[in-house]
Design a protein around this motif. Structure first.
Motif, PDB file in Angstrom:
ATOM      1  N   ARG A  93      59.174  79.754  10.341  1.00  0.00           N
ATOM      2  CA  ARG A  93      60.435  80.118   9.698  1.00  0.00           C
ATOM      3  C   ARG A  93      60.458  79.479   8.315  1.00  0.00           C
ATOM      4  NH1 ARG A  93      64.024  77.717  14.217  1.00  0.00           N
ATOM      5  NH2 ARG A  93      62.035  76.797  14.751  1.00  0.00           N
ATOM      6  N   PHE A  94      61.433  79.868   7.505  1.00  0.00           N
ATOM      7  CA  PHE A  94      61.456  79.401   6.129  1.00  0.00           C
ATOM      8  C   PHE A  94      62.673  78.503   5.899  1.00  0.00           C
ATOM      9  CE2 PHE A  94      59.534  83.755   6.156  1.00  0.00           C
ATOM     10  CZ  PHE A  94      58.235  83.274   6.287  1.00  0.00           C
ATOM     11  N   ARG A  95      62.425  77.379   5.241  1.00  0.00           N
ATOM     12  CA  ARG A  95      63.425  76.308   5.127  1.00  0.00           C
ATOM     13  C   ARG A  95      64.808  76.833   4.716  1.00  0.00           C
ATOM     14  NH1 ARG A  95      62.399  71.384   6.754  1.00  0.00           N
ATOM     15  NH2 ARG A  95      60.573  71.123   5.411  1.00  0.00           N
ATOM     16  N   ASP A  96      65.790  76.524   5.532  1.00  0.00           N
ATOM     17  CA  ASP A  96      67.196  76.844   5.251  1.00  0.00           C
ATOM     18  C   ASP A  96      67.437  78.329   4.972  1.00  0.00           C
ATOM     19  OD1 ASP A  96      67.809  74.203   5.581  1.00  0.00           O
ATOM     20  OD2 ASP A  96      67.781  73.725   3.436  1.00  0.00           O
ATOM     21  N   TYR A  97      66.599  79.191   5.554  1.00  0.00           N
ATOM     22  CA  TYR A  97      66.765  80.630   5.340  1.00  0.00           C
ATOM     23  C   TYR A  97      66.771  80.907   3.833  1.00  0.00           C
ATOM     24  CZ  TYR A  97      68.363  85.236   7.058  1.00  0.00           C
ATOM     25  OH  TYR A  97      68.467  86.554   7.408  1.00  0.00           O
ATOM     26  N   VAL A 110      45.473  86.581   4.717  1.00  0.00           N
ATOM     27  CA  VAL A 110      45.399  85.119   4.887  1.00  0.00           C
ATOM     28  C   VAL A 110      46.570  84.482   4.138  1.00  0.00           C
ATOM     29  CG1 VAL A 110      44.024  83.059   4.343  1.00  0.00           C
ATOM     30  CG2 VAL A 110      42.916  85.120   5.239  1.00  0.00           C
ATOM     31  N   ALA A 111      47.189  83.489   4.771  1.00  0.00           N
ATOM     32  CA  ALA A 111      48.314  82.797   4.127  1.00  0.00           C
ATOM     33  C   ALA A 111      48.130  81.287   4.237  1.00  0.00           C
ATOM     34  CB  ALA A 111      49.628  83.204   4.790  1.00  0.00           C
ATOM     35  N   VAL A 112      48.643  80.587   3.243  1.00  0.00           N
ATOM     36  CA  VAL A 112      48.716  79.122   3.265  1.00  0.00           C
ATOM     37  C   VAL A 112      50.189  78.765   3.359  1.00  0.00           C
ATOM     38  CG1 VAL A 112      48.271  76.998   1.965  1.00  0.00           C
ATOM     39  CG2 VAL A 112      46.628  78.892   1.856  1.00  0.00           C
ATOM     40  N   ILE A 113      50.519  77.848   4.265  1.00  0.00           N
ATOM     41  CA  ILE A 113      51.918  77.440   4.423  1.00  0.00           C
ATOM     42  C   ILE A 113      52.009  75.914   4.283  1.00  0.00           C
ATOM     43  CG2 ILE A 113      52.640  79.367   5.887  1.00  0.00           C
ATOM     44  CD1 ILE A 113      52.130  77.663   8.354  1.00  0.00           C
ATOM     45  N   GLU A 114      53.084  75.461   3.660  1.00  0.00           N
ATOM     46  CA  GLU A 114      53.292  74.016   3.544  1.00  0.00           C
ATOM     47  C   GLU A 114      54.695  73.683   4.028  1.00  0.00           C
ATOM     48  OE1 GLU A 114      52.352  72.307  -0.253  1.00  0.00           O
ATOM     49  OE2 GLU A 114      53.145  70.351   0.316  1.00  0.00           O
ATOM     50  N   GLY A 115      54.804  72.669   4.870  1.00  0.00           N
ATOM     51  CA  GLY A 115      56.116  72.288   5.390  1.00  0.00           C
ATOM     52  C   GLY A 115      55.987  71.378   6.594  1.00  0.00           C
ATOM     53  N   PRO A 147      64.600  78.763  27.682  1.00  0.00           N
ATOM     54  CA  PRO A 147      64.294  78.309  26.326  1.00  0.00           C
ATOM     55  C   PRO A 147      62.804  77.978  26.210  1.00  0.00           C
ATOM     56  CG  PRO A 147      65.542  76.641  27.503  1.00  0.00           C
ATOM     57  CD  PRO A 147      65.436  77.818  28.409  1.00  0.00           C
ATOM     58  N   GLU A 148      62.319  77.954  24.986  1.00  0.00           N
ATOM     59  CA  GLU A 148      60.888  77.688  24.796  1.00  0.00           C
ATOM     60  C   GLU A 148      60.721  76.367  24.056  1.00  0.00           C
ATOM     61  OE1 GLU A 148      57.729  80.899  23.614  1.00  0.00           O
ATOM     62  OE2 GLU A 148      58.473  79.968  21.788  1.00  0.00           O
ATOM     63  N   TYR A 149      59.896  75.496  24.611  1.00  0.00           N
ATOM     64  CA  TYR A 149      59.593  74.218  23.943  1.00  0.00           C
ATOM     65  C   TYR A 149      58.165  74.328  23.463  1.00  0.00           C
ATOM     66  CZ  TYR A 149      59.249  69.156  23.229  1.00  0.00           C
ATOM     67  OH  TYR A 149      59.086  67.918  22.677  1.00  0.00           O
ATOM     68  N   ASP A 150      58.000  74.387  22.145  1.00  0.00           N
ATOM     69  CA  ASP A 150      56.659  74.648  21.625  1.00  0.00           C
ATOM     70  C   ASP A 150      56.532  74.045  20.233  1.00  0.00           C
ATOM     71  OD1 ASP A 150      54.121  75.605  21.565  1.00  0.00           O
ATOM     72  OD2 ASP A 150      54.646  77.726  21.643  1.00  0.00           O
ATOM     73  N   ILE A 151      55.316  74.161  19.704  1.00  0.00           N
ATOM     74  CA  ILE A 151      55.078  73.668  18.353  1.00  0.00           C
ATOM     75  C   ILE A 151      55.373  74.811  17.372  1.00  0.00           C
ATOM     76  CG2 ILE A 151      52.581  74.160  18.302  1.00  0.00           C
ATOM     77  CD1 ILE A 151      52.423  71.160  17.170  1.00  0.00           C
ATOM     78  N   ASN A 152      56.229  74.526  16.402  1.00  0.00           N
ATOM     79  CA  ASN A 152      56.636  75.544  15.429  1.00  0.00           C
ATOM     80  C   ASN A 152      56.508  75.005  14.014  1.00  0.00           C
ATOM     81  OD1 ASN A 152      57.503  77.858  17.010  1.00  0.00           O
ATOM     82  ND2 ASN A 152      59.055  76.484  17.840  1.00  0.00           N
ATOM     83  N   PHE A 153      56.835  75.863  13.054  1.00  0.00           N
ATOM     84  CA  PHE A 153      56.640  75.468  11.654  1.00  0.00           C
ATOM     85  C   PHE A 153      57.826  75.919  10.816  1.00  0.00           C
ATOM     86  CE2 PHE A 153      54.696  75.077   7.512  1.00  0.00           C
ATOM     87  CZ  PHE A 153      53.681  74.148   7.695  1.00  0.00           C
ATOM     88  N   ILE A 154      58.321  75.004   9.963  1.00  0.00           N
ATOM     89  CA  ILE A 154      59.320  75.363   8.952  1.00  0.00           C
ATOM     90  C   ILE A 154      58.619  75.218   7.593  1.00  0.00           C
ATOM     91  CG2 ILE A 154      61.468  74.725   7.774  1.00  0.00           C
ATOM     92  CD1 ILE A 154      62.271  75.650  10.424  1.00  0.00           C
ATOM     93  N   ALA A 155      58.509  76.320   6.863  1.00  0.00           N
ATOM     94  CA  ALA A 155      57.758  76.283   5.601  1.00  0.00           C
ATOM     95  C   ALA A 155      58.688  76.110   4.407  1.00  0.00           C
ATOM     96  CB  ALA A 155      56.962  77.579   5.441  1.00  0.00           C
ATOM     97  N   ASP A 156      58.222  75.300   3.445  1.00  0.00           N
ATOM     98  CA  ASP A 156      58.914  75.188   2.153  1.00  0.00           C
ATOM     99  C   ASP A 156      58.345  76.197   1.171  1.00  0.00           C
ATOM    100  OD1 ASP A 156      60.628  72.861   2.652  1.00  0.00           O
ATOM    101  OD2 ASP A 156      58.723  71.829   2.936  1.00  0.00           O
ATOM    102  N   GLY A 157      57.071  76.524   1.349  1.00  0.00           N
ATOM    103  CA  GLY A 157      56.420  77.483   0.457  1.00  0.00           C
ATOM    104  C   GLY A 157      55.281  78.179   1.169  1.00  0.00           C
ATOM    105  N   VAL A 158      54.998  79.401   0.743  1.00  0.00           N
ATOM    106  CA  VAL A 158      53.941  80.213   1.352  1.00  0.00           C
ATOM    107  C   VAL A 158      53.116  80.854   0.231  1.00  0.00           C
ATOM    108  CG1 VAL A 158      53.490  82.293   2.749  1.00  0.00           C
ATOM    109  CG2 VAL A 158      55.347  80.756   3.399  1.00  0.00           C
ATOM    110  N   ILE A 159      51.806  80.871   0.407  1.00  0.00           N
ATOM    111  CA  ILE A 159      50.941  81.666  -0.476  1.00  0.00           C
ATOM    112  C   ILE A 159      50.345  82.769   0.383  1.00  0.00           C
ATOM    113  CG2 ILE A 159      48.851  81.709  -1.883  1.00  0.00           C
ATOM    114  CD1 ILE A 159      49.197  78.706  -2.370  1.00  0.00           C
TER     115      ILE A 159
END
Lengths: 162, 136
Positions: A93-97, A110-115, A147-159
């Motif tokens: 998901r992307f930080r703060d929508y 291919v994408a690079v994500i940072e967060g 509910p699902e308990y899993d590893i997720n990602f919040i991105a600040d930026g995407v390439i």
């Protein structure tokens, strides 16, 4: 003195032409086009997914940069994407929508994500909503009851690379 | 080096460098913006500005907010047209009217609670952003 100036100008002009000629040659070769979404990030220091995942399972959260292949993006708003790493498919998901990616045409790129990579609980309501976004059938959505308990990602930026 | 020569020198250096700089474009939303999405963004900006003023205890004028009716906007995707949207949009408009008449923190919070209630039912993605509009 005049000759010295003339020589200097001629030298600079020639150097400039050579530099631009090199640039033109580079432009003619197939180049990787990078499109940036959200905060501007770079491709330096991409983490090994398995290593950072192990660390995150211990700490609960890691600030990191990862690379993977886009499996799907939210086809309605572009407000999430799933990204296949070497071992897992991450829900991103992307930080703060605060930003979005294309709703179509980027699957397989291919994408690079940072967060933040973190352990997260996704409620039944949110799981149903994301399933609806992803175009799942009514039966598939109704089958979500836990509910699902899993590893997720919040991105600040995407390439996204083309 | 005399002034004209210096100018030529600077011009050549600058001209030479300009061809090598690649401009990076950072995109926030690459997708078409519907009337509904635009209204949501405008309301978010407006409410964030009001929030700052309320936190700073600034005195607010009446009738600050003038929003179009949510349920009359063209939506991003037909699936966002759910049965609860119209009554909740009307409740939201009522809360906005109450704030316009009496611009207090309490009436502002009532508007934000309306945003949250509707989004939890229809599109929970922005809830994280709406939570940042709360006055704690």
């Amino acid at each position: 003195m005049k000759y010295i100036y003339l020589s200097l100008i001629a030298f600079l002009f020639t150097s400039c032409q050579e530099a631009q000629s090199d640039q033109t040659n580079q432009d003619e070769a197939p180049v990787e086009v990078l499109t940036y979404y959200g905060q501007e990030i770079n491709q330096e220091g991409i983490s090994n997914y398995d290593e950072i995942k192990s660390a995150t399972m211990e700490t609960g959260l890691s600030k990191t940069k990862l690379e993977g292949t886009i499996v799907q993006t939210c086809p309605k708003k572009g407000c999430w994407m799933s990204l296949a790493t070497a071992t897992d498919t991450l829900f991103v998901r992307f930080r703060d929508y605060g930003f979005f990616v294309p709703t179509d045409s980027v699957s397989g790129k291919v994408a690079v994500i940072e967060g933040d990579l973190f352990l997260d609980t996704i409620t039944v309501e949110m799981r149903k909503h994301y399933a609806e976004d992803a175009g799942k059938s009514e039966e598939e959505i109704a089958a979500i009851t836990e509910p699902e308990y899993d590893i997720n990602f919040i991105a600040d930026g995407v390439i996204i690379k083309d | 080096m005399r002034f004209p020569q210096l100018l030529i020198f600077i011009f050549l250096i600058a001209g030479c460098n300009s061809g090598n700089e690649a401009e990076k474009k950072v995109i926030i939303d690459p997708n078409p913006t519907s009337e509904m999405a635009q209204l949501m963004r405008d309301m978010t900006d407006e409410l964030a500005s009001i929030r700052e003023k309320l936190i700073n205890e600034e005195e607010l004028d009446q009738n600050l907010l003038d929003f179009a009716l949510i349920h009359e906007q063209e939506v991003t995707d037909p699936s966002f047209n759910k049965p609860h949207v119209k009554p909740m949009s009307e409740a939201y408009a009522y809360a906005v009217d109450a704030f316009n008449e009496n611009p207090t923190k309490s009436n502002y919070s009532a508007i934000i609670n309306n945003c949250l209630s509707c989004h939890q039912l229809s599109c929970p993605g922005p809830v994280v952003r709406i939570n940042k509009l709360k006055i704690k």
